[in-house]
Design a protein around this motif. Structure first.
Motif, PDB file in Angstrom:
ATOM      1  N   MET A   1       0.843  -1.184   0.000  1.00 49.90           N
ATOM      2  CA  MET A   1       0.000   0.000   0.000  1.00 49.90           C
ATOM      3  C   MET A   1       0.886   1.244   0.000  1.00 49.90           C
ATOM      4  O   MET A   1       1.886   1.308   0.705  1.00 49.90           O
ATOM      5  CB  MET A   1      -0.920   0.002   1.223  1.00 49.90           C
ATOM      6  CG  MET A   1      -1.869   1.187   1.246  1.00 49.90           C
ATOM      7  SD  MET A   1      -3.026   1.161   2.613  1.00 49.90           S
ATOM      8  CE  MET A   1      -4.043  -0.206   2.146  1.00 49.90           C
ATOM      9  N   HIS A   2       0.508   2.204  -0.789  1.00 49.87           N
ATOM     10  CA  HIS A   2       1.255   3.447  -0.887  1.00 49.87           C
ATOM     11  C   HIS A   2       0.475   4.567  -0.217  1.00 49.87           C
ATOM     12  O   HIS A   2      -0.729   4.472  -0.015  1.00 49.87           O
ATOM     13  CB  HIS A   2       1.503   3.805  -2.351  1.00 49.87           C
ATOM     14  CG  HIS A   2       2.338   2.791  -3.059  1.00 49.87           C
ATOM     15  ND1 HIS A   2       3.697   2.704  -2.880  1.00 49.87           N
ATOM     16  CD2 HIS A   2       2.010   1.826  -3.935  1.00 49.87           C
ATOM     17  CE1 HIS A   2       4.170   1.722  -3.621  1.00 49.87           C
ATOM     18  NE2 HIS A   2       3.167   1.164  -4.274  1.00 49.87           N
ATOM     19  N   ASN A  22       4.024  12.423  -1.674  1.00 51.33           N
ATOM     20  CA  ASN A  22       4.014  11.068  -1.116  1.00 51.33           C
ATOM     21  C   ASN A  22       4.524  11.057   0.328  1.00 51.33           C
ATOM     22  O   ASN A  22       4.561  10.015   0.969  1.00 51.33           O
ATOM     23  CB  ASN A  22       4.823  10.100  -1.979  1.00 51.33           C
ATOM     24  CG  ASN A  22       6.293  10.451  -2.011  1.00 51.33           C
ATOM     25  OD1 ASN A  22       6.708  11.531  -1.608  1.00 51.33           O
ATOM     26  ND2 ASN A  22       7.088   9.539  -2.520  1.00 51.33           N
ATOM     27  N   ASP A  23       4.935  12.224   0.844  1.00 46.34           N
ATOM     28  CA  ASP A  23       5.382  12.329   2.239  1.00 46.34           C
ATOM     29  C   ASP A  23       4.945  13.688   2.775  1.00 46.34           C
ATOM     30  O   ASP A  23       5.644  14.689   2.593  1.00 46.34           O
ATOM     31  CB  ASP A  23       6.892  12.159   2.335  1.00 46.34           C
ATOM     32  CG  ASP A  23       7.374  12.004   3.774  1.00 46.34           C
ATOM     33  OD1 ASP A  23       6.757  12.602   4.689  1.00 46.34           O
ATOM     34  OD2 ASP A  23       8.367  11.286   3.976  1.00 46.34           O
ATOM     35  N   LEU A  24       3.804  13.708   3.406  1.00 46.38           N
ATOM     36  CA  LEU A  24       3.203  14.974   3.829  1.00 46.38           C
ATOM     37  C   LEU A  24       4.083  15.713   4.837  1.00 46.38           C
ATOM     38  O   LEU A  24       4.285  16.928   4.712  1.00 46.38           O
ATOM     39  CB  LEU A  24       1.811  14.719   4.414  1.00 46.38           C
ATOM     40  CG  LEU A  24       0.995  15.947   4.778  1.00 46.38           C
ATOM     41  CD1 LEU A  24       0.777  16.858   3.569  1.00 46.38           C
ATOM     42  CD2 LEU A  24      -0.344  15.531   5.374  1.00 46.38           C
ATOM     43  N   GLU A  25       4.616  15.008   5.800  1.00 43.74           N
ATOM     44  CA  GLU A  25       5.425  15.664   6.835  1.00 43.74           C
ATOM     45  C   GLU A  25       6.658  16.348   6.240  1.00 43.74           C
ATOM     46  O   GLU A  25       6.951  17.505   6.538  1.00 43.74           O
ATOM     47  CB  GLU A  25       5.839  14.636   7.889  1.00 43.74           C
ATOM     48  CG  GLU A  25       6.531  15.238   9.077  1.00 43.74           C
ATOM     49  CD  GLU A  25       6.818  14.204  10.162  1.00 43.74           C
ATOM     50  OE1 GLU A  25       7.822  14.393  10.871  1.00 43.74           O
ATOM     51  OE2 GLU A  25       6.065  13.234  10.288  1.00 43.74           O
ATOM     52  N   PHE A  55      -4.425   9.001  -0.248  1.00 42.97           N
ATOM     53  CA  PHE A  55      -4.845   8.157  -1.368  1.00 42.97           C
ATOM     54  C   PHE A  55      -3.871   6.982  -1.491  1.00 42.97           C
ATOM     55  O   PHE A  55      -2.694   7.109  -1.171  1.00 42.97           O
ATOM     56  CB  PHE A  55      -4.821   8.949  -2.683  1.00 42.97           C
ATOM     57  CG  PHE A  55      -5.834  10.051  -2.736  1.00 42.97           C
ATOM     58  CD1 PHE A  55      -7.063   9.860  -3.338  1.00 42.97           C
ATOM     59  CD2 PHE A  55      -5.551  11.289  -2.179  1.00 42.97           C
ATOM     60  CE1 PHE A  55      -8.000  10.888  -3.382  1.00 42.97           C
ATOM     61  CE2 PHE A  55      -6.474  12.317  -2.217  1.00 42.97           C
ATOM     62  CZ  PHE A  55      -7.703  12.109  -2.822  1.00 42.97           C
ATOM     63  N   ASP A  56      -4.373   5.856  -1.983  1.00 45.45           N
ATOM     64  CA  ASP A  56      -3.530   4.688  -2.231  1.00 45.45           C
ATOM     65  C   ASP A  56      -2.801   4.774  -3.569  1.00 45.45           C
ATOM     66  O   ASP A  56      -1.738   4.178  -3.726  1.00 45.45           O
ATOM     67  CB  ASP A  56      -4.360   3.399  -2.217  1.00 45.45           C
ATOM     68  CG  ASP A  56      -4.886   3.051  -0.835  1.00 45.45           C
ATOM     69  OD1 ASP A  56      -4.210   3.383   0.157  1.00 45.45           O
ATOM     70  OD2 ASP A  56      -5.980   2.453  -0.751  1.00 45.45           O
ATOM     71  N   TYR A  57      -3.386   5.491  -4.520  1.00 47.53           N
ATOM     72  CA  TYR A  57      -2.845   5.547  -5.880  1.00 47.53           C
ATOM     73  C   TYR A  57      -2.568   6.991  -6.276  1.00 47.53           C
ATOM     74  O   TYR A  57      -3.424   7.866  -6.102  1.00 47.53           O
ATOM     75  CB  TYR A  57      -3.824   4.918  -6.880  1.00 47.53           C
ATOM     76  CG  TYR A  57      -4.119   3.478  -6.559  1.00 47.53           C
ATOM     77  CD1 TYR A  57      -3.213   2.474  -6.899  1.00 47.53           C
ATOM     78  CD2 TYR A  57      -5.291   3.122  -5.889  1.00 47.53           C
ATOM     79  CE1 TYR A  57      -3.469   1.150  -6.582  1.00 47.53           C
ATOM     80  CE2 TYR A  57      -5.547   1.797  -5.567  1.00 47.53           C
ATOM     81  CZ  TYR A  57      -4.636   0.813  -5.920  1.00 47.53           C
ATOM     82  OH  TYR A  57      -4.888  -0.487  -5.595  1.00 47.53           O
ATOM     83  N   ILE A  58      -1.396   7.212  -6.842  1.00 50.95           N
ATOM     84  CA  ILE A  58      -0.993   8.559  -7.233  1.00 50.95           C
ATOM     85  C   ILE A  58      -1.954   9.149  -8.266  1.00 50.95           C
ATOM     86  O   ILE A  58      -2.241  10.346  -8.236  1.00 50.95           O
ATOM     87  CB  ILE A  58       0.477   8.590  -7.741  1.00 50.95           C
ATOM     88  CG1 ILE A  58       0.951  10.027  -7.971  1.00 50.95           C
ATOM     89  CG2 ILE A  58       0.629   7.763  -9.013  1.00 50.95           C
ATOM     90  CD1 ILE A  58       1.013  10.885  -6.744  1.00 50.95           C
ATOM     91  N   GLU A  59      -2.478   8.301  -9.145  1.00 52.02           N
ATOM     92  CA  GLU A  59      -3.406   8.799 -10.170  1.00 52.02           C
ATOM     93  C   GLU A  59      -4.647   9.425  -9.528  1.00 52.02           C
ATOM     94  O   GLU A  59      -5.140  10.452  -9.993  1.00 52.02           O
ATOM     95  CB  GLU A  59      -3.829   7.672 -11.133  1.00 52.02           C
ATOM     96  CG  GLU A  59      -2.697   7.069 -11.923  1.00 52.02           C
ATOM     97  CD  GLU A  59      -1.944   5.968 -11.163  1.00 52.02           C
ATOM     98  OE1 GLU A  59      -0.944   5.469 -11.726  1.00 52.02           O
ATOM     99  OE2 GLU A  59      -2.317   5.615 -10.032  1.00 52.02           O
TER     100      GLU A  59
END
Length: 96
Positions: A1-2, A22-25, A55-59
Motif C-alpha cells: 500500500m502506498h 508522497n510524504d506529507l510531513e 490516497f492509495d494511488y498517485i493517479e
C-alpha cells in the motif's frame, strides 16, 4: 500500500495552495523552510495546513488535486469543514 496526499495550505496572505506529495510531513517542512525561493509560497509564509486526504494511488491523488485547484474559495472552505451538502450546493450553482 502506498501513501499519497493531497493537501491545502493557507498562506499568510490568506490565499490557498493545493499540492500533492508522497510524504506529507517532509513536504510541509520543505514549504515552511522555504526550500524554493521561486515558489508561490516562499513570501507567503508562515503556512497553515488546512486540509489533507490520503490516497492509495498517485493517479487518484493527482485527479483530486486538479479538481480541487479548480474550486472556488468557498468550496475549499466547505471541504475544510467536510460540509458535503455545501460542496454539492456550490457545484450546482456553477453549473447554472
Amino acid at each position: 500500500m502506498h501513501n499519497y496526499f493531497v493537501y491545502i495550505l493557507e498562506c499568510s496572505d490568506k490565499s490557498y495552495y493545493t499540492g500533492v506529495t508522497n510524504d506529507l510531513e517532509v513536504r510541509l517542512l520543505q514549504h515552511e523552510n522555504g526550500d524554493d525561493p521561486l515558489s508561490y509560497k516562499y513570501f507567503r509564509r508562515p503556512l497553515t495546513l488546512r486540509y489533507w486526504q490520503r490516497f492509495d494511488y498517485i493517479e487518484h491523488a493527482i485527479e483530486f488535486e486538479k479538481q480541487v485547484k479548480g474550486w472556488s474559495r468557498k468550496k475549499k472552505e466547505a471541504l475544510f469543514n467536510e460540509d458535503w451538502n455545501e460542496i454539492k450546493r456550490l457545484s450546482n450553482l456553477k453549473k447554472k
